[in-house]
Each structure stands twice: as C-alpha cells, then as structure tokens.
Scaffold this active site. Sequence first.
Site, PDB file in Angstrom:
ATOM      1  N   HIS A 126      -1.073   4.568  -0.676  1.00  0.00           N
ATOM      2  CA  HIS A 126      -2.102   5.490  -0.179  1.00  0.00           C
ATOM      3  C   HIS A 126      -1.822   6.970  -0.400  1.00  0.00           C
ATOM      4  O   HIS A 126      -1.866   7.784   0.523  1.00  0.00           O
ATOM      5  CB  HIS A 126      -2.361   5.231   1.298  1.00  0.00           C
ATOM      6  CG  HIS A 126      -3.238   4.037   1.552  1.00  0.00           C
ATOM      7  ND1 HIS A 126      -4.553   3.984   1.154  1.00  0.00           N
ATOM      8  CD2 HIS A 126      -2.966   2.842   2.136  1.00  0.00           C
ATOM      9  CE1 HIS A 126      -5.072   2.819   1.490  1.00  0.00           C
ATOM     10  NE2 HIS A 126      -4.125   2.090   2.081  1.00  0.00           N
ATOM     11  N   HIS A 176      -8.996  -0.365  -1.982  1.00  0.00           N
ATOM     12  CA  HIS A 176      -9.347   1.058  -2.086  1.00  0.00           C
ATOM     13  C   HIS A 176      -9.550   1.509  -3.528  1.00  0.00           C
ATOM     14  O   HIS A 176     -10.029   2.625  -3.751  1.00  0.00           O
ATOM     15  CB  HIS A 176      -8.297   1.925  -1.393  1.00  0.00           C
ATOM     16  CG  HIS A 176      -8.529   2.035   0.077  1.00  0.00           C
ATOM     17  ND1 HIS A 176      -9.184   3.107   0.660  1.00  0.00           N
ATOM     18  CD2 HIS A 176      -8.239   1.191   1.090  1.00  0.00           C
ATOM     19  CE1 HIS A 176      -9.259   2.926   1.964  1.00  0.00           C
ATOM     20  NE2 HIS A 176      -8.697   1.766   2.249  1.00  0.00           N
ATOM     21  N   HIS A 222      -3.454  -8.193  -3.057  1.00  0.00           N
ATOM     22  CA  HIS A 222      -3.602  -7.172  -2.023  1.00  0.00           C
ATOM     23  C   HIS A 222      -4.001  -7.781  -0.684  1.00  0.00           C
ATOM     24  O   HIS A 222      -3.367  -7.534   0.344  1.00  0.00           O
ATOM     25  CB  HIS A 222      -4.635  -6.132  -2.448  1.00  0.00           C
ATOM     26  CG  HIS A 222      -4.770  -5.021  -1.451  1.00  0.00           C
ATOM     27  ND1 HIS A 222      -3.790  -4.079  -1.271  1.00  0.00           N
ATOM     28  CD2 HIS A 222      -5.743  -4.725  -0.546  1.00  0.00           C
ATOM     29  CE1 HIS A 222      -4.148  -3.244  -0.314  1.00  0.00           C
ATOM     30  NE2 HIS A 222      -5.326  -3.615   0.152  1.00  0.00           N
ATOM     31  N   ASP A 230      -3.859  -0.296  -3.577  1.00  0.00           N
ATOM     32  CA  ASP A 230      -4.087   0.812  -2.646  1.00  0.00           C
ATOM     33  C   ASP A 230      -3.147   1.977  -2.945  1.00  0.00           C
ATOM     34  O   ASP A 230      -2.306   2.377  -2.131  1.00  0.00           O
ATOM     35  CB  ASP A 230      -3.973   0.362  -1.188  1.00  0.00           C
ATOM     36  CG  ASP A 230      -5.281  -0.231  -0.669  1.00  0.00           C
ATOM     37  OD1 ASP A 230      -6.146  -0.569  -1.498  1.00  0.00           O
ATOM     38  OD2 ASP A 230      -5.428  -0.360   0.560  1.00  0.00           O
ATOM     39  N   ASP A 273       0.833  -1.209   0.000  1.00  0.00           N
ATOM     40  CA  ASP A 273       0.000   0.000   0.000  1.00  0.00           C
ATOM     41  C   ASP A 273       0.867   1.258   0.000  1.00  0.00           C
ATOM     42  O   ASP A 273       1.851   1.339   0.738  1.00  0.00           O
ATOM     43  CB  ASP A 273      -0.872   0.059   1.255  1.00  0.00           C
ATOM     44  CG  ASP A 273      -1.753  -1.163   1.456  1.00  0.00           C
ATOM     45  OD1 ASP A 273      -1.292  -2.286   1.181  1.00  0.00           O
ATOM     46  OD2 ASP A 273      -2.896  -0.990   1.911  1.00  0.00           O
TER      47      ASP A 273
END
Length: 440
Positions: A112, A172, A223, A139, A110
């Site tokens: 982000h 996400h 993921h 993500d 991730d």
Amino acid sequence: MSQPDHGHHRDPSSSAAAAEDPPTTTPPQPPVLSWPPDGEITRDWIRRLTSTLDWSSRHLRPSELPSILPPVLVQRLVLTASNILHKEPNFVKIEPGEAEGASSVVVVGDVHGQFHDVVFLLEDAGFPGEDRFFVFNGDYVDRGAWGLETFLMLLAWKIFLPNRVFLLRGNHESKYCTSMYGFEQEVMAKYGDQGQMVYRKFLRAFEDLPLASIIAGQVYTAHGGVFRSTETNPSKQPKGKKKKKSRKVISGETSGVLKMGSFDELAKARRTVLDPPWEGMNLIPGDVLWSDPSKNAGLAPNKDRGIGLLWGPDITDEFLKKNHLKLIIRSHEGPDARDKRDDLEGMDKGYTIDHVVDSGQLITVFSAPDYPQFQATEERYNNHGAYIVLNPPDYVTPVFRSFEAVRPRPKANPYYDFEDVLDSDEELDLQCMDPGSGSS
C-alpha cells in the site's frame, strides 16, 4: 506438516534502511534518471532508481518528481513491464527447486504505497536473485503516499528478473479502488498535465498482472483467496437437435449452492478488466481478489464487502486436497479489517494462521507496518508487517518474519479523504465499478 517457524521481529531502526538523525545539510540532488543506453535494466540501475525515489520522497514536493523521474521514463518502464506481465498466465507456476542450487521463496502481502517499508523488506529478506524468488500478493498502491514509487521499483525488479520476481494483482489494482483510495490523485499530483497519460499506463499494467501463483506444486498464493465455479454441465438437448456449447452461469446469491472452482476455470478467466466483476460470467477474478476466510463452514457470498466470497475451514481442506497442495497464502486483510472481525485473529504481527486442517494450512500475510499511513483516529494500530520465507526442499514450512515500520516517515499529505472515505472492507458502491471495459 511440521509447525511453522515464527522467526523474529525486525526493527528497521537497526538497519541501513532506517532514517537516521537528520543531516545538517541536504544531500545533493541525484541526476535525472534515464533509461539505460543499451536498453538493459541492471541491479545497479535499480539501486539508483531506488535511491533517487527515496531522495525525492524526502526533499522534493510531489509536483517536482518529474524533474528527476521524467514521465517518458515512467511510461517506458511501465510498458516494458506490462509486456512481460501480459504474457504470463492467470496463475503462474513457480518451480524454485528446478533452479540451479537451493532457492528460497519470499512471499509478500499488501504494501500500500509504503515505499520505505518495502525497501527495508527487500534489504531484510535479501534482494531477488538466482537463489531467491519473490512473490508479491498485490495491493502495491493506494492509502500510502508513495504508491507510484513502490510499484515502479517492483516493476523494475520484474523487468530485471522476470523469472525470479512475480507480481500478482490485488483488489486495489483497479480503476475503482485507485479513484477512491488515492493512487489516481497521487499520479495527477506528481505528473500534472501528463498525469492522465501516465495513469492510463498504470491501469494497463494492473490488467496484465496475474491473479495467483503455485509454488513448488505445494503452495497456492493469491490476494484474496479461493474462487467459485462459474459453470455446470451443459444442459441436455432434445434428440435430433444440435448440441449447444452454452453453459449455465452461476452468479451471486440467486444461483443456489456455490461450488469451488477449478484451476482450469481460473486459467480461462478473463483478467484484463479494469474492475474485476461482481456479477455475470466472469466472477472468478473478483473472487480471487476480494474473498476472505471465515471460521464458519461452507462457501457463501461475502455480504460485508459486496463482492467475492467467504469460505470456511472445510473449503480450505477441500481446496488443498483437490489440488494436492499444503498451503494457501493470501493477504487482503490489514489491522483495520481484522479489527472489525471477532472470528479471526488480529493483524498485530503481520500474519495470522486462519485455518489448520487435515490437508494443510491457510495463512494471511500483510506487509504494511503501522498501517494505514493516514488514520482518522489518534490511536494507531501500530501493527507489524511481515513476509514469509519458504525454503527447500519441500517449501511447505513457512518461516514468518515480522518487522516494524521505518521511522520517522518523510512528511507527506494524503491523496484521498481518509476521514470520510469508505473502508475497503465495507460494502462497495458496485455501480461505480466498471467490470466490462479495458484501459485502452
């Protein structure tokens, strides 16, 4: 299997990616970025894109981004990458040993929207090239202030080196999460009247992202992790009646004992949905993106999240043995998620080894240091991020590289109510998710 080499902690303050003392004068604004005249993205063009995005994050208000990154360019970049991603299978098979010369593989967790940390990671690991593959576990957006910049930069790398850079989907990369955790509002703040059109292009790209990868026939990356089987043998038909092709669907807790799914099922799953489903016939994408490991044996619904599975060391061993693999590398859990679990290690180093079994290992890697960018409590996690390097000839001995966040970060405001919004590891409002529709 030999024990992993844990590598070294990296400090961005000692690298070119670190923010130095503020200059006395503001650097000149870069020229408006345009699509290459010959239509071919190059390494130099990506370098200019990256420096333009870095400059804008430090010197422009979000609404001024279109002055140097026009919406027509953003849409063309996203659509070009989407067309490449759409042609890839649900799980991509990566064969670095077949490349000319010895090629390593970098696996990233991730990120982000922490753009500056991703730039540092790429510089620290070495940029993608003929001798270096990259696999990103998803993500890319939400939580951080620069999800748009982060994802655009990685899409540019995908266009430039489609057979060296592999972008997988994270939980996400969905309509539900991006409406809750900031990315939709980020796009609207940066592109105003054209924001909805730009956002829809991103949603299409999310749908086109593959779900998993197999590296050198030895390593599975995704993921969240493993997935259930959604089929049983066709029910027997009375003699004289035409045999139907329908199969029994396994859904949620009402189906009895859950069984591990096969790669054949993963290959056939429908991934082009805005929100991966938590019920019905197409559960596999939701499992791949949302599931978590556990120290408890077995395969069970993930009640904490309300979607996906929990799986134990016995399932890891079965999955590896059944598929002739040595490693599972997944992401999905940052320091906030692990802070609420007493059965697994914390994410201080950016990675954990969660299961060590006869057939191999299960590893979690998280690549966003000092996460989340916006935190409601005064005391921050101050976690390191990490990435994993897999080297020839067998690619099964992971080398871990931990690194600190780039500091100071440019000042930015959050695009979501980080003090009140549900954590993504808490039970979701599933009825707000849209498992059945596409982005078009």
